[in-house]
Write a protein that holds these residues in place. Structure first.
Motif, short mmCIF file in Angstrom:
data_model
loop_
_atom_site.label_atom_id
_atom_site.label_comp_id
_atom_site.label_asym_id
_atom_site.label_seq_id
_atom_site.Cartn_x
_atom_site.Cartn_y
_atom_site.Cartn_z
N VAL A 31 0.99 25.83 -4.28
CA VAL A 31 -0.08 25.99 -3.31
C VAL A 31 0.41 26.90 -2.20
N ASN A 32 -0.42 27.84 -1.79
CA ASN A 32 -0.04 28.76 -0.72
C ASN A 32 0.46 28.00 0.51
N GLY A 33 1.67 28.34 0.97
CA GLY A 33 2.21 27.73 2.18
C GLY A 33 2.92 26.41 1.95
N ARG A 34 3.04 25.95 0.68
CA ARG A 34 3.72 24.68 0.39
C ARG A 34 4.80 24.91 -0.66
N TYR A 35 5.65 23.91 -0.83
CA TYR A 35 6.76 24.06 -1.77
C TYR A 35 6.26 24.00 -3.21
N ALA A 36 6.75 24.91 -4.03
CA ALA A 36 6.43 24.88 -5.45
C ALA A 36 7.15 23.71 -6.11
N HIS A 37 6.52 23.13 -7.14
CA HIS A 37 7.15 22.03 -7.85
C HIS A 37 6.72 22.03 -9.31
N ILE A 38 7.53 21.41 -10.15
CA ILE A 38 7.13 21.14 -11.53
C ILE A 38 7.06 19.63 -11.70
N GLY A 39 6.10 19.18 -12.51
CA GLY A 39 5.95 17.75 -12.70
C GLY A 39 4.75 17.41 -13.56
N SER A 40 4.54 16.13 -13.76
CA SER A 40 3.44 15.64 -14.58
C SER A 40 2.26 15.26 -13.69
N SER A 41 1.06 15.60 -14.14
CA SER A 41 -0.12 15.28 -13.34
C SER A 41 -0.63 13.89 -13.65
N SER A 42 -1.25 13.27 -12.65
CA SER A 42 -1.91 11.98 -12.80
C SER A 42 -3.26 12.09 -12.14
N MET A 43 -4.33 11.76 -12.88
CA MET A 43 -5.69 11.96 -12.38
C MET A 43 -5.91 13.41 -11.96
N LEU A 44 -5.31 14.35 -12.66
CA LEU A 44 -5.39 15.79 -12.44
C LEU A 44 -4.74 16.23 -11.14
N PHE A 45 -5.14 15.66 -10.02
CA PHE A 45 -4.74 16.15 -8.71
C PHE A 45 -3.44 15.52 -8.22
N GLY A 46 -3.06 14.36 -8.78
CA GLY A 46 -1.86 13.68 -8.34
C GLY A 46 -0.66 14.01 -9.20
N ARG A 47 0.50 13.49 -8.83
CA ARG A 47 1.72 13.69 -9.60
C ARG A 47 2.40 12.32 -9.77
N SER A 48 2.94 12.08 -10.96
CA SER A 48 3.65 10.82 -11.21
C SER A 48 5.15 10.97 -11.03
N GLU A 49 5.67 12.19 -11.12
CA GLU A 49 7.05 12.51 -10.82
C GLU A 49 7.22 14.02 -10.83
N GLY A 50 8.32 14.51 -10.28
CA GLY A 50 8.54 15.95 -10.30
C GLY A 50 9.75 16.34 -9.47
N ILE A 51 10.03 17.65 -9.45
CA ILE A 51 11.12 18.21 -8.65
C ILE A 51 10.63 19.51 -8.04
N ASN A 52 11.00 19.76 -6.78
CA ASN A 52 10.48 20.95 -6.11
C ASN A 52 11.53 22.05 -5.96
N GLU A 53 11.14 23.13 -5.35
CA GLU A 53 11.98 24.33 -5.27
C GLU A 53 13.25 24.11 -4.46
N HIS A 54 13.29 23.09 -3.61
CA HIS A 54 14.49 22.79 -2.83
C HIS A 54 15.39 21.78 -3.52
#
Length: 369
Positions: A129-152
């Motif tokens: 998302v513009n202005g926020r940290y990039a991350h990879i992870g699994s989606s929950s209810m499309l908009f949510g995340r159940s786990e992941g790791i970000n660029e930092h």
């Protein structure tokens, strides 16, 4: 043996643009749409406004994403199931291992996620998302995340603490007004660089779901954070602590939380004890050790096959927090293979078919100790 379709995705742009893209992506999938949209309004305008106000404060950008999705599918915000929080998540196991216990000196986190293969998103990808940290992870209810790791290098995951919390039977009614776990995890991934920032953030957030959150970062810190009916407690491990790993299943583990939630289901205690015994005899842990651990079947391991009970292993994951990668296996089956992902990968939208081995429990699934 059943089949499931796994979706990989790439989401980038403004929050509204990401929501609109999601809407267009799923608009042609009737089954997916049924899990996201009601034929009637679930909430009043005032209730939606109140929830959006909370999203804007603690999950910036989420309200715009929901508006974009609603516009793409021709619905009103009031009709989106995301607001109602209908997802059930009774399962999951988590283990965070610090460098002193790993062969390569990396921070490793192992995770199994249990749910229904007929209701889970079965989606994994990268979000920027513009202005926020990039991350990879699994989606929950499309908009949510159940786990992941970000660029930092901040990794976040969760297990439910006791019975799942939600607005519908047979879930436990929320004791406080606040966020579901998938909104909390996404907010942390997009707005926090490390464990310390994540702890400060969740201490400030109103959280309605009873969860055991796990944080780990590249500095060699890991935290188990538990919240139950609004009460919060956490334990941190690092190079200076006696404990060099921390784990969680589906009951309370910390002193204050255990006083509030004394219920322990047998399957949760069994998985927790299995991890404890494994780690007690382990020497130097590798990612391959953790992958094998995740795929051993219950009661001798962590992999569960009770999908009709909302307790089937949807995905097994090993995060190398130091390297910023995650290895993922769908369905808890080695035959589905392990795939390694990182933030630098090319996540083109695509699908694949994986096997799901669903079984009926041969014991009293709901037994409480």
């Amino acid at each position: 043996m059943e089949k499931a379709t796994v979706n990989l995705y790439e989401l980038a742009g403004s929050s509204y643009e990401i929501g609109y893209h999601l809407g267009k992506k799923v608009a042609g999938n009737p089954q997916f749409m049924q899990t996201q949209q009601s034929a009637t309004d679930i909430f009043t305008d005032a209730q939606v406004a109140q929830m959006n106000e909370m999203f804007d404060r603690y999950c910036p950008g989420l309200s715009d994403e929901l508006r974009g999705f609603a516009a793409a599918v021709g619905a009103s915000e009031k009709q989106l199931y995301y607001y109602a929080g209908t997802c059930l998540t009774p399962g999951c196991s988590l283990i965070a291992v610090l460098p002193s216990l790993t062969e390569d000196g990396h921070v490793l986190v192992a995770r199994n996620y249990e749910f229904s293969h007929k209701m889970d998103d079965f989606s994994f990808g990268r979000t920027k998302v513009n202005g926020r940290y990039a991350h990879i992870g699994s989606s929950s209810m499309l908009f949510g995340r159940s786990e992941g790791i970000n660029e930092h290098g901040l990794m976040v995951g969760q297990t439910s603490c006791g019975l799942p919390v939600g607005n519908f039977e047979p879930m436990r009614k929320p004791a406080v007004a606040g966020l579901q776990f998938w909104a909390v995890i996404r907010s942390l991934l997009e707005n926090c660089k490390d464990v310390d920032e994540a702890v400060r953030s969740v201490l400030d957030m109103p959280i309605a779901y009873n969860i055991n959150l796990m944080f780990a970062d590249k500095t060699g810190k890991a935290v188990l954070f538990e919240t139950f009916d609004g009460a919060k407690e956490y334990k941190q491990i690092d190079a200076s602590t006696a404990e060099q790993y921390v784990h969680s299943t589906n009951h309370a583990h910390l002193p204050k939380t255990k006083q509030l939630c004394s219920m322990v289901m047998e399957h949760s205690a069994c998985r927790y004890d299995y991890i404890s015994k494994y780690m007690a005899q382990a020497d130097k842990i590798t990612a391959d050790d953790l992958k094998a651990l995740l795929l051993v079947e219950y009661p001798n391991g962590l992999c569960c096959r009770w999908y009709d009970e909302f307790f089937g292993t949807v995905r097994s994951m090993v995060f190398d927090v130091t390297a910023g990668t995650v290895e993922l296996c769908w369905g808890g089956l080695a035959e589905n293979g392990w795939t390694t992902y990182s933030l630098g990968d090319n996540f083109e939208d695509k699908s694949q078919i994986v096997n799901i081995q669903s079984e009926q429990p041969t014991f009293d699934f709901g037994r409480i100790l």
